[in-house]
Enzyme design. Sequence first.
Site, short mmCIF file in Angstrom:
data_model
loop_
_atom_site.label_atom_id
_atom_site.label_comp_id
_atom_site.label_asym_id
_atom_site.label_seq_id
_atom_site.Cartn_x
_atom_site.Cartn_y
_atom_site.Cartn_z
CE LYS A 22 33.71 41.54 31.93
NZ LYS A 22 34.99 41.96 32.52
CG ASN A 23 37.27 40.21 29.71
OD1 ASN A 23 36.69 41.09 30.35
ND2 ASN A 23 37.47 38.99 30.16
NE ARG A 92 42.32 42.95 37.80
CZ ARG A 92 43.39 43.19 38.52
NH1 ARG A 92 43.29 43.80 39.67
NH2 ARG A 92 44.57 42.84 38.08
CB CYS A 116 35.19 40.33 39.97
SG CYS A 116 33.62 40.07 39.18
NE ARG A 121 41.05 40.11 39.12
CZ ARG A 121 40.06 40.19 38.25
NH1 ARG A 121 38.84 40.36 38.62
NH2 ARG A 121 40.32 40.13 36.97
N PRO A 122 46.68 41.16 42.29
CG PRO A 122 48.70 40.01 42.45
CD PRO A 122 47.22 39.81 42.40
CG ASP A 124 52.94 41.57 41.10
OD1 ASP A 124 51.72 41.37 40.89
OD2 ASP A 124 53.78 40.65 41.07
CG LEU A 125 53.03 40.14 37.01
CD1 LEU A 125 52.28 38.97 36.38
CD2 LEU A 125 54.53 39.83 37.07
CG ASP A 305 36.44 35.33 33.03
OD1 ASP A 305 36.84 35.30 34.21
OD2 ASP A 305 36.72 36.25 32.24
NE ARG A 397 32.08 44.27 36.92
CZ ARG A 397 32.96 43.27 37.07
NH1 ARG A 397 32.85 42.44 38.06
NH2 ARG A 397 33.96 43.15 36.23
#
Length: 418
Positions: A22-23, A92, A116, A121-122, A124-125, A305, A397
């Site tokens: 998935k990732n 996401r 999720c 889970r910002p 900003d980066l 995970d 998911r």
Amino acid sequence: MDKYVIKGGRRLEGSVRIQTAKNSVLPILAACVLTDGKVTLSDVPDITDVANMTAILSSLGCSIVYEGGSAVIDSSSAHTFEIPSALAHGLRSSVFLLGSIVSRFHRAKIAYPGGCDIGLRPVDLHLSGLKRLGVNISESGGYIICECERLRGNEIMLDCPSVGATENIMLASVRAEGTTVIENAAREPEIVDLQKFLNVLGARVRGAGTGTIVIEGVNKLGGGSFRPMADRIEAGTFLIAAAMCGGEVVLEGVGGENLSSLLHKLRENGCKLRVKNDKIYIRSDRRPLSVKSVETQPYPGFPTDLQAQMTALCTICSGNSIVTENLFETRFKYVPELKKMGADITVVDRSAFVRGVERLHGAVTAAHDLRGGAALVIAALAAEGDSQVVGITHIDRGYSGFEYKLSALGADIRRVGV
Ligand code: UD1
């Protein structure tokens, strides 16, 4: 709103083929926006995160056709640079599209992503990386708005090795002018896979898998065919299920190289493991021993995970274990659910203190996120008596045909419509 109905206590025996990751698939699908060439991805997993990502690609004007087990993506007709909130909130990883869309259209408008609920889970980066490439960013009404004249390569130092930010910057920079260097890049295997895929299309990316990734911008990308890597998290989930239920299981289509931290822990648990070519064999004949301590870390450390599944295993080990979550803030939401099954767990700050009990018992539990949901399923498979797991849309998911694969191993699990 389906649920799983599970009768626990059966050993797992047999073999299971591991899906593609998935990732890995999600950022690769996002990367397809970068090219007008046709891309063929084989063995794309049938999971809702992929369905949501392809729905977003379609809304941008890309065509996605399934031929056999392959997805053929043609982005030559992509015409929109906006992702509305109804689509972005489902996923996401929609944030990965920022880099791709801004590269293609020199602007992007994307609603803040969903995914999720495992902490803040910002992004900003992701945003500061894009700024370094020359993108002007503003935020308005829940949207991130990006604009630039052109993208220019630069040096980018990440404050922490974020997987998503590394991937997003790679996507934004492959067609930028000049060279981009990402320092303190995430080293996850899925990033290596994204590099391989981009290079198949004609990109010039090197260094993935190390802390420094160098991207030399090219004018244009072409098409190509690619099979994404095996899903190490799905594989890990089946290994932990086998350790917890007892039995003898062969995972097919996955090597051990990306799973070292888990294999090491499972050996401490007393499991017998063998890795040969693209197969992993596990045998578990007795109550697992405690692993004492597990701490999640960026790759090659223990993956966050697999934290929930590992905690589930610890609940029935002989002895006590401490599981510490270092990446996300609220990734213990499944703990009260495991306690309904008789687990003895106390969470203090970022650590779960687990006292092993002989056996869990069946209960009705609710999944609140993808991996926590998988942990509840494997706990129910190992428990005595009947269980139900509700909220399994979270599990859909990321796991394709979870109940079919488990049933084929001898588990008693059924999906029931509520
Ligand atoms: C990816 C994976 C997810 C996995 C995670 C960590 C995908 C689709 N998802 O998520 O399954 O759990 O890696 O291995 O690949 N952070 C910031 N600012 C940012 C970005 C991240 O502070 O802009 C922080 C996060 O809050 C978190 C840490 O960095 O504490 C790691 O997050 P990150 O590596 O970005 O995870 P994701 O890419 O979201």
